[in-house]
Motif scaffolding. Structure first.
Motif, short mmCIF file in Angstrom:
data_model
loop_
_atom_site.label_atom_id
_atom_site.label_comp_id
_atom_site.label_asym_id
_atom_site.label_seq_id
_atom_site.Cartn_x
_atom_site.Cartn_y
_atom_site.Cartn_z
N MET A 61 0.85 -1.15 0.00
CA MET A 61 0.00 0.00 0.00
C MET A 61 0.90 1.22 0.00
O MET A 61 1.80 1.34 0.79
CB MET A 61 -0.89 -0.01 1.24
N GLU A 62 0.65 2.15 -0.88
CA GLU A 62 1.42 3.37 -0.95
C GLU A 62 0.48 4.55 -0.76
O GLU A 62 -0.66 4.52 -1.18
CB GLU A 62 2.09 3.50 -2.32
N GLN A 63 1.01 5.61 -0.14
CA GLN A 63 0.19 6.80 0.05
C GLN A 63 0.97 7.99 -0.47
O GLN A 63 2.11 8.20 -0.09
CB GLN A 63 -0.15 6.98 1.52
N HIS A 64 0.39 8.76 -1.36
CA HIS A 64 1.01 9.94 -1.93
C HIS A 64 -0.03 11.05 -1.99
O HIS A 64 -1.07 10.88 -2.62
CB HIS A 64 1.52 9.66 -3.34
N LYS A 65 0.25 12.16 -1.32
CA LYS A 65 -0.63 13.33 -1.39
C LYS A 65 -2.10 12.95 -1.22
O LYS A 65 -2.93 13.17 -2.09
CB LYS A 65 -0.42 14.08 -2.70
N ASN A 66 -2.41 12.31 -0.11
CA ASN A 66 -3.78 11.93 0.21
C ASN A 66 -4.40 10.92 -0.74
O ASN A 66 -5.60 10.84 -0.88
CB ASN A 66 -4.69 13.16 0.31
N SER A 67 -3.57 10.15 -1.42
CA SER A 67 -4.11 9.09 -2.26
C SER A 67 -3.55 7.76 -1.77
O SER A 67 -2.50 7.70 -1.15
CB SER A 67 -3.75 9.31 -3.73
N GLY A 113 3.90 6.19 5.38
CA GLY A 113 5.10 6.26 4.55
C GLY A 113 5.15 5.22 3.45
O GLY A 113 6.10 5.15 2.70
N GLY A 114 4.13 4.41 3.35
CA GLY A 114 4.09 3.33 2.37
C GLY A 114 4.52 2.03 3.02
O GLY A 114 5.38 2.01 3.88
N ILE A 115 3.91 0.97 2.61
CA ILE A 115 4.20 -0.34 3.21
C ILE A 115 3.86 -1.43 2.19
O ILE A 115 2.98 -1.25 1.36
CB ILE A 115 3.41 -0.54 4.52
N SER A 116 4.58 -2.52 2.26
CA SER A 116 4.30 -3.68 1.44
C SER A 116 4.14 -4.88 2.37
O SER A 116 5.02 -5.15 3.17
CB SER A 116 5.44 -3.92 0.45
N LEU A 117 3.02 -5.55 2.27
CA LEU A 117 2.76 -6.71 3.11
C LEU A 117 2.69 -7.96 2.22
O LEU A 117 1.95 -7.96 1.24
CB LEU A 117 1.44 -6.56 3.85
N PRO A 118 3.42 -9.01 2.57
CA PRO A 118 3.34 -10.22 1.76
C PRO A 118 1.99 -10.93 1.88
O PRO A 118 1.55 -11.61 0.98
CB PRO A 118 4.47 -11.10 2.30
N ALA A 119 1.31 -10.74 3.02
CA ALA A 119 0.00 -11.34 3.24
C ALA A 119 -0.69 -10.61 4.38
O ALA A 119 -0.04 -9.98 5.21
CB ALA A 119 0.14 -12.81 3.60
N VAL A 120 -1.99 -10.67 4.38
CA VAL A 120 -2.80 -10.12 5.47
C VAL A 120 -3.66 -11.24 6.00
O VAL A 120 -4.37 -11.91 5.23
CB VAL A 120 -3.69 -8.95 4.99
N LYS A 121 -3.59 -11.48 7.29
CA LYS A 121 -4.40 -12.52 7.93
C LYS A 121 -5.78 -11.94 8.20
O LYS A 121 -5.94 -11.04 9.01
CB LYS A 121 -3.74 -12.96 9.23
#
Length: 88
Positions: free
Chosen positions: A1-7, A51-59
């Protein structure tokens, strides 16, 4: 998930749905996308994601699917379960 300028850019690589008809799977996917958008917009992005994050999986937590439930309602339940998993 990335966040840039309220997106928010959310990429779901794979959503595994067993025992559903292909047409229902598509409707479930659309409902998941719609409900996650609503949750992330109305209830905000979980802490630590700014700040942005990458998750390999979400339980995601389990939920009950009752007979004759509509695909849109299943998609909403899936999205709410995923959103809860993001907040853990």
């Amino acid at each position: 998930m990335e966040q840039h300028k309220n997106s928010i850019n959310l990429h779901i690589k794979e959503l595994v749905l067993h025992s559903f008809e292909p047409g229902d799977q598509r409707r479930i996917n659309i409902a998941v996308e719609s409900e996650l958008t609503r949750l992330l917009t109305e209830q905000n992005v979980p802490p630590g994601f700014a700040g942005g994050i990458s998750l390999p999986a979400v339980k995601a937590s389990a939920f009950q699917v009752t007979p004759h439930i509509k695909p849109a309602a299943i998609g909403q339940q899936v999205a709410q379960s995923v959103y809860a998993g993001l907040n853990k």
